[in-house]
Design an enzyme around this catalytic site. Sequence first.
Site, PDB file in Angstrom:
ATOM      1  N   PRO A  98       1.488   2.961  -9.503  1.00  0.00           N
ATOM      2  CA  PRO A  98       1.956   2.194  -8.344  1.00  0.00           C
ATOM      3  C   PRO A  98       1.887   0.675  -8.501  1.00  0.00           C
ATOM      4  O   PRO A  98       1.152  -0.016  -7.783  1.00  0.00           O
ATOM      5  CB  PRO A  98       1.034   2.683  -7.229  1.00  0.00           C
ATOM      6  CG  PRO A  98      -0.247   2.993  -7.945  1.00  0.00           C
ATOM      7  CD  PRO A  98       0.170   3.547  -9.283  1.00  0.00           C
ATOM      8  N   CYS A  99       2.681   0.137  -9.399  1.00  0.00           N
ATOM      9  CA  CYS A  99       2.688  -1.314  -9.609  1.00  0.00           C
ATOM     10  C   CYS A  99       3.169  -2.057  -8.361  1.00  0.00           C
ATOM     11  O   CYS A  99       2.900  -3.248  -8.218  1.00  0.00           O
ATOM     12  CB  CYS A  99       3.515  -1.678 -10.837  1.00  0.00           C
ATOM     13  SG  CYS A  99       5.194  -1.055 -10.825  1.00  0.00           S
ATOM     14  N   HIS A 100       3.815  -1.342  -7.437  1.00  0.00           N
ATOM     15  CA  HIS A 100       4.219  -1.983  -6.183  1.00  0.00           C
ATOM     16  C   HIS A 100       2.996  -2.391  -5.355  1.00  0.00           C
ATOM     17  O   HIS A 100       3.104  -3.240  -4.487  1.00  0.00           O
ATOM     18  CB  HIS A 100       5.146  -1.063  -5.373  1.00  0.00           C
ATOM     19  CG  HIS A 100       4.530   0.246  -4.977  1.00  0.00           C
ATOM     20  ND1 HIS A 100       4.497   1.335  -5.838  1.00  0.00           N
ATOM     21  CD2 HIS A 100       3.920   0.642  -3.836  1.00  0.00           C
ATOM     22  CE1 HIS A 100       3.901   2.342  -5.224  1.00  0.00           C
ATOM     23  NE2 HIS A 100       3.533   1.944  -4.007  1.00  0.00           N
TER      24      HIS A 100
END
Length: 176
Positions: free
Chosen positions: A141-143
Amino acid sequence: MSKRPYIYYSEMNSPIGILTIGSSSLGICFIYFGSIKRTCSNIETWLKKRFVNAELVEDGEKLATAIQQLDEYFKGERTDFDLPLDLIGTKFQTLVWNKVKDVAYGTTKSYKQIAAEIGSPKAVRAIGGANNQNPIPIIIPCHRVIGSNGSMVGYGGGLDKKEFLLRHEGAIQKIS
């Protein structure tokens, strides 16, 4: 060249558009925003840059579990993923991606926090670079990684998708 004779792929519709998902025999190795028709050349370039000699083969059956879990995520029924991953990147990138994978659903961390957690407090820009190269967005989940001041900072799929995902998870109410 890395021996992965086949990379299986399939597409799925999502609230943020079509996703193209790929898996080697080891696990999920990429998610691209867009249809295979639109992303195929990017996928092939990505594989070549990483010295992966593999043939792309469409196979929805091999990706059924990943598609199901992503669908559950978008429906609000899943907060984490239980999928084997095949992280294709440098040692530093995989270190960062594994740390980002631990950022809990509905929360955010700054690039600075991630840098400190991997023991490289001055590597904030390098963390951003590794995040930018994350081949498995949403699942890794780089967001959920944002600027130290809380600002939205770059996202491979576009800031609109980053904002959607963070709002979907309840991590933000509205971007100012």
